[in-house]
Design a protein around this motif. Structure first.
Motif, mmCIF file in Angstrom:
data_model
loop_
_atom_site.group_PDB
_atom_site.id
_atom_site.type_symbol
_atom_site.label_atom_id
_atom_site.label_comp_id
_atom_site.label_asym_id
_atom_site.label_seq_id
_atom_site.Cartn_x
_atom_site.Cartn_y
_atom_site.Cartn_z
ATOM 1 N N GLY A 43 0.826 -1.358 -0.036
ATOM 2 C CA GLY A 43 -0.016 0.097 0.139
ATOM 3 C C GLY A 43 0.868 1.285 -0.095
ATOM 4 O O GLY A 43 2.018 1.031 0.259
ATOM 5 N N GLY A 44 0.364 2.302 -0.261
ATOM 6 C CA GLY A 44 1.029 3.575 -0.275
ATOM 7 C C GLY A 44 1.287 4.497 1.142
ATOM 8 O O GLY A 44 2.243 5.328 1.396
ATOM 9 N N GLY A 45 0.214 4.018 2.119
ATOM 10 C CA GLY A 45 0.493 4.741 3.355
ATOM 11 C C GLY A 45 0.460 5.957 3.260
ATOM 12 O O GLY A 45 -0.071 6.752 2.349
ATOM 13 N N CYS A 65 -4.665 12.219 -9.386
ATOM 14 C CA CYS A 65 -4.198 11.926 -7.885
ATOM 15 C C CYS A 65 -4.026 10.697 -7.850
ATOM 16 O O CYS A 65 -2.913 9.982 -7.075
ATOM 17 N N ASP A 66 -4.796 9.783 -8.238
ATOM 18 C CA ASP A 66 -4.781 8.225 -8.381
ATOM 19 C C ASP A 66 -3.297 7.856 -8.978
ATOM 20 O O ASP A 66 -2.721 6.923 -8.315
ATOM 21 N N LEU A 67 -3.079 8.413 -10.126
ATOM 22 C CA LEU A 67 -1.830 8.011 -10.739
ATOM 23 C C LEU A 67 -0.778 8.404 -9.995
ATOM 24 O O LEU A 67 0.203 7.536 -9.881
ATOM 25 N N LEU A 114 -2.138 -0.606 -9.895
ATOM 26 C CA LEU A 114 -2.383 -0.897 -11.118
ATOM 27 C C LEU A 114 -2.876 0.267 -12.037
ATOM 28 O O LEU A 114 -2.283 0.657 -13.091
ATOM 29 N N GLN A 115 -4.074 0.760 -11.570
ATOM 30 C CA GLN A 115 -4.932 1.547 -12.421
ATOM 31 C C GLN A 115 -5.890 2.332 -11.608
ATOM 32 O O GLN A 115 -6.204 2.139 -10.380
ATOM 33 N N PRO A 116 -6.077 3.664 -12.004
ATOM 34 C CA PRO A 116 -6.871 4.674 -11.238
ATOM 35 C C PRO A 116 -8.439 4.045 -10.852
ATOM 36 O O PRO A 116 -8.588 3.031 -11.485
ATOM 37 N N SER A 119 -8.055 0.833 -4.793
ATOM 38 C CA SER A 119 -6.911 0.925 -3.897
ATOM 39 C C SER A 119 -6.010 -0.160 -4.273
ATOM 40 O O SER A 119 -6.325 -1.171 -5.029
ATOM 41 N N THR A 120 -5.008 -0.423 -3.449
ATOM 42 C CA THR A 120 -4.141 -1.658 -3.725
ATOM 43 C C THR A 120 -5.038 -2.934 -3.201
ATOM 44 O O THR A 120 -4.532 -4.141 -3.280
ATOM 45 N N ASN A 121 -6.080 -2.771 -2.360
ATOM 46 C CA ASN A 121 -6.871 -3.849 -1.963
ATOM 47 C C ASN A 121 -7.436 -4.577 -3.262
ATOM 48 O O ASN A 121 -7.621 -5.851 -3.159
ATOM 49 N N ALA A 178 -9.462 9.666 -4.742
ATOM 50 C CA ALA A 178 -7.996 9.088 -4.338
ATOM 51 C C ALA A 178 -7.285 9.368 -3.006
ATOM 52 O O ALA A 178 -7.707 10.506 -2.410
ATOM 53 N N GLY A 179 -6.665 8.596 -2.654
ATOM 54 C CA GLY A 179 -6.064 8.559 -1.286
ATOM 55 C C GLY A 179 -7.177 8.309 0.129
ATOM 56 O O GLY A 179 -6.690 8.163 1.134
ATOM 57 N N LYS A 180 -8.314 8.220 -0.502
ATOM 58 C CA LYS A 180 -9.411 8.060 0.661
ATOM 59 C C LYS A 180 -10.524 6.941 0.416
ATOM 60 O O LYS A 180 -11.478 7.071 0.651
HETATM 61 P P1 UTP Z 1 -3.698 2.409 -1.124
HETATM 62 O O1 UTP Z 1 -4.016 1.106 -1.508
HETATM 63 O O2 UTP Z 1 -2.369 2.469 -0.007
HETATM 64 O O3 UTP Z 1 -4.839 3.317 -0.827
HETATM 65 O O4 UTP Z 1 -3.179 3.156 -2.346
HETATM 66 P P2 UTP Z 1 -5.485 3.445 0.593
HETATM 67 O O5 UTP Z 1 -6.585 2.290 0.613
HETATM 68 O O6 UTP Z 1 -6.282 4.836 0.425
HETATM 69 O O7 UTP Z 1 -4.636 3.317 1.657
HETATM 70 P P3 UTP Z 1 -4.099 2.506 2.848
HETATM 71 O O8 UTP Z 1 -4.532 1.259 2.486
HETATM 72 O O9 UTP Z 1 -5.145 2.875 3.988
HETATM 73 O O10 UTP Z 1 -2.772 2.826 3.067
HETATM 74 C C1 UTP Z 1 -2.971 4.379 -2.336
HETATM 75 C C2 UTP Z 1 -3.670 5.522 -3.364
HETATM 76 O O11 UTP Z 1 -3.127 5.091 -4.709
HETATM 77 C C3 UTP Z 1 -4.133 5.021 -5.754
HETATM 78 C C4 UTP Z 1 -5.466 5.615 -4.911
HETATM 79 O O12 UTP Z 1 -5.542 6.833 -4.961
HETATM 80 C C5 UTP Z 1 -5.231 5.160 -3.478
HETATM 81 O O13 UTP Z 1 -5.949 5.967 -2.480
HETATM 82 N N1 UTP Z 1 -4.222 3.815 -6.223
HETATM 83 C C6 UTP Z 1 -3.467 2.890 -5.617
HETATM 84 C C7 UTP Z 1 -4.788 3.727 -7.431
HETATM 85 O O14 UTP Z 1 -5.416 4.533 -7.956
HETATM 86 N N2 UTP Z 1 -5.114 2.481 -7.951
HETATM 87 C C8 UTP Z 1 -4.295 1.332 -7.634
HETATM 88 O O15 UTP Z 1 -4.599 0.456 -8.274
HETATM 89 C C9 UTP Z 1 -3.574 1.474 -6.393
#
Ligand code: UTP
Length: 226
Positions: A43-45, A65-67, A114-116, A119-121, A178-180
């Motif tokens: 994850g990006g943390g 922002c996602d990128l 991978l793509q906007p 999240s990484t889940n 993005a990020g949320k």
């Molecule tokens: P995270 O997976 O860390 O997002 O990716 P999250 O769920 O917001 O954060 P944690 O798990 O609580 O730490 C960080 C950001 O990267 C973009 C999204 O904006 C995500 O919030 N992202 C990540 C994508 O757009 N696509 C992806 O495949 C992965």
């Protein structure tokens, strides 16, 4: 056994905890040394959130922002790859279609975003589906799935098991920025639901929780499917 492990942002602080990364790398290497297949997703943390916030203030749209978030998750993935050492594939794949090729090497494949729009889940769920994994462990900064955010609500209770439908109803009620992305984003949950991926949430505080969960110990929260 074929497994996917999602390592949440707690492992990738603004000032990365090298000891925690090393310990996690050792534990995951041990699992692979027993003959198991592993894909690890980083994850990006906090760094992802800080960069996304800055970009948004500079006028960036949500896809941009996602990128940017994806770039940060790939930096986390590089750290994890280094912590794993020679058991890891030296490249972080950027497309899901590359994953099956790298997995066939017998080494750990480390992925970031991978793509906007997710999240990484979602990356972890897609990786579990395409590699026909037996189990997905989602390691976060809390013990499991709670009735409310345990950091904000002291009355929140941890659930031993939760249905994918319940998680989906929570995810659909939350914001998709993005990020949320909330606990699990809708894309992640839809993939888990269609592939019925056995999934358990555990705490990253003790990285041995990950292997305990992979070995079938009843810790954290198990996702159920109707
Ligand atoms: P995270 O997976 O860390 O997002 O990716 P999250 O769920 O917001 O954060 P944690 O798990 O609580 O730490 C960080 C950001 O990267 C973009 C999204 O904006 C995500 O919030 N992202 C990540 C994508 O757009 N696509 C992806 O495949 C992965």
């Amino acid at each position: 056994m074929k497994a996917v492990v999602k390592l949440g942002g707690a492992l990738f602080k603004r000032d990365p905890d090298v000891d925690a990364l090393r310990t996690t790398g050792k534990i995951l290497s041990g699992f692979v040394g027993e003959g198991n297949q592993l894909v690890a997703v980083a994850g990006g943390g906090q760094n992802a959130r800080v960069y996304i916030d800055a970009a948004r203030k500079l006028g960036a749209d949500e896809s941009t922002c996602d990128l940017l978030g994806i770039s940060v998750t790939r930096a986390s993935a590089e750290l994890l790859r280094l912590a794993l050492g020679s058991v890891a594939v030296p490249k972080i794949p950027t497309m899901l279609s590359e994953l099956t090729h790298y997995v066939s090497s017998g080494k750990v494949v480390v992925l970031g975003g991978l793509q906007p729009g997710q999240s990484t889940n979602a990356v972890a769920a897609l990786a579990a589906e395409i590699t026909h994994s037996d189990f997905l462990v989602n390691a976060t900064d809390v013990e499991g799935v709670y009735t409310a955010d345990p950091k904000k609500n002291p009355k929140a209770k941890m659930l031993r098991s939760v249905s994918v439908d319940k998680l989906l109803s929570w995810a659909m009620a939350g914001d998709v920025y993005a990020g949320k992305y909330e606990l699990l984003d809708p894309v992640a949950l839809k993939i888990m639901q269609r592939a019925r991926i056995p999934t358990r949430f555990v705490s990253l505080d003790d990285p041995s929780n990950i292997t305990s969960a992979l070995r079938g110990r009843d810790i954290g929260t198990l996702v159920s499917y109707s």
